[in-house]
Design an enzyme around this catalytic site. Structure first.
Site, PDB file in Angstrom:
ATOM      1  N   ASP A   1       0.840  -1.556   0.026  1.00 12.09           N
ATOM      2  CA  ASP A   1       0.510  -0.262   0.057  1.00 12.09           C
ATOM      3  C   ASP A   1       0.865   0.896  -0.176  1.00 12.09           C
ATOM      4  O   ASP A   1       0.597   2.356   0.079  1.00 12.09           O
ATOM      5  CB  ASP A   1      -1.117   0.298   1.217  1.00 12.09           C
ATOM      6  CG  ASP A   1      -2.059  -1.306   1.024  1.00 12.09           C
ATOM      7  OD1 ASP A   1      -2.166  -1.863   0.226  1.00 12.09           O
ATOM      8  OD2 ASP A   1      -2.692  -0.900   2.232  1.00 12.09           O
TER       9      ASP A   1
ATOM     10  N   LYS B   1      -6.556  -4.630  -3.137  1.00  7.23           N
ATOM     11  CA  LYS B   1      -7.857  -5.416  -1.369  1.00  7.23           C
ATOM     12  C   LYS B   1      -8.708  -4.130  -1.389  1.00  7.23           C
ATOM     13  O   LYS B   1      -8.501  -3.296  -1.503  1.00  7.23           O
ATOM     14  CB  LYS B   1      -6.865  -6.028  -0.551  1.00  7.23           C
ATOM     15  CG  LYS B   1      -5.968  -4.503  -0.555  1.00  7.23           C
ATOM     16  CD  LYS B   1      -4.918  -6.128   0.913  1.00  7.23           C
ATOM     17  CE  LYS B   1      -4.246  -4.622   0.992  1.00  7.23           C
ATOM     18  NZ  LYS B   1      -4.659  -3.843   1.909  1.00  7.23           N
TER      19      LYS B   1
ATOM     20  N   CYS C   1      -1.722  -2.853   8.001  1.00  8.52           N
ATOM     21  CA  CYS C   1      -2.119  -3.825   6.414  1.00  8.52           C
ATOM     22  C   CYS C   1      -0.574  -4.443   6.575  1.00  8.52           C
ATOM     23  O   CYS C   1      -0.820  -5.461   5.837  1.00  8.52           O
ATOM     24  CB  CYS C   1      -1.771  -3.192   5.243  1.00  8.52           C
ATOM     25  SG  CYS C   1      -3.955  -2.257   4.675  1.00  8.52           S
TER      26      CYS C   1
HETATM   27  C1  VGL Z   1      -4.290   0.896   5.834  1.00  4.21           C
HETATM   28  C2  VGL Z   1      -5.984   1.602   6.836  1.00  4.21           C
HETATM   29  C3  VGL Z   1      -6.260   1.753   6.496  1.00  4.21           C
HETATM   30  C4  VGL Z   1      -3.150   0.352   5.787  1.00  4.21           C
HETATM   31  C5  VGL Z   1      -5.865   0.692   4.433  1.00  4.21           C
HETATM   32  O1  VGL Z   1      -3.104   0.251   4.497  1.00  4.21           O
HETATM   33  O2  VGL Z   1      -2.650   0.291   7.048  1.00  4.21           O
HETATM   34  N1  VGL Z   1      -4.223   0.671   7.119  1.00  4.21           N
HETATM   35  N2  VGL Z   1      -6.779   0.581   4.854  1.00  4.21           N
END
Ligand code: VGL
Ligand code: ZN
Length: 201
Positions: free
Chosen positions: A12, A109, A154
């Protein structure tokens, strides 16, 4: 050089998780040079991309609740987030400094409105698979190194699931940054260690 059986999983590294983004992680962009260099060392690289519909159930606004509060979902507790990584928006794009060329696969995702997906392997119900484990196994991968954002959400959830699935797992903490919400970083580190994940610099 990493072993032929080890994959790098880059979690991410998107605009919304970097400074200026909707759910900015402090120093999130600072890890990118090291991540780009690491991608050259691994035989297999997978990038994940948080990819939510506009009306995603993890968004605080959908519940008239404050961001960073918690609710109970049918699948368990869920932290509510500011709207982030909405499909097709600039915030959901990878950070422009991240090299995309070395990636063998990009895994999206969190695209189902009713369930969040922190982990690259299972949605937050802990049962709906993303398909990543099968992909890695079919490619002969047994070992995984994780980097990216956010370490305590994540990255940690992905690393723990990977260990439970039988992969040998390390997290390169120096190439991660954390949100650290009410002790979440310490809790994530303890949970990773308990799952057999090796934490490295
Ligand atoms: C994430 C919170 C919400 C992450 C993704 O990538 O850690 N955290 N969505
Ligand atoms: Zn998200």
């Amino acid at each position: 050089m990493a072993e032929a059986t080890e994959a790098l999983i880059v979690i991410d590294i998107q605009n919304d998780f970097c400074p200026g983004g909707a759910l900015a992680v402090a120093g999130g962009d600072a890890i990118i040079p090291r991540v780009n260099a690491l991608m050259q060392e691994f035989p297999v690289t997978v990038l994940t991309q948080d990819w939510h519909p506009e009306e995603h159930s993890s968004f605080a606004a959908m519940h008239d609740a404050a961001p960073f509060s918690q609710i109970q979902m049918p699948y368990g507790p869920q932290t509510l987030w500011p709207m982030h990584c909405v499909q097709g928006t600039e915030g959901a794009e990878f950070h422009p400094a991240l090299s995309l060329e070395p990636a063998d696969m990009i895994l999206r995702k969190g695209f189902r409105a009713g369930v969040d997906s922190y982990s690259a392997f299972f949605e937050n119900d802990h049962t709906t698979p993303t398909g990543l484990a099968g992909y890695l196994r079919e490619r002969g991968i047994t070992d995984l190194a994780f980097v990216g954002l956010a370490l305590d959400f994540c990255v940690a959830w992905s690393a723990i699931d990977a260990a439970k699935l039988g992969f040998t797992v390390r997290v390169l903490e120096g190439a991660c940054r954390a949100i650290d919400l009410e002790g979440s970083l310490a809790a994530a580190r303890a949970a990773m260690r308990a799952a057999g994940v090796v934490l490295e610099e």
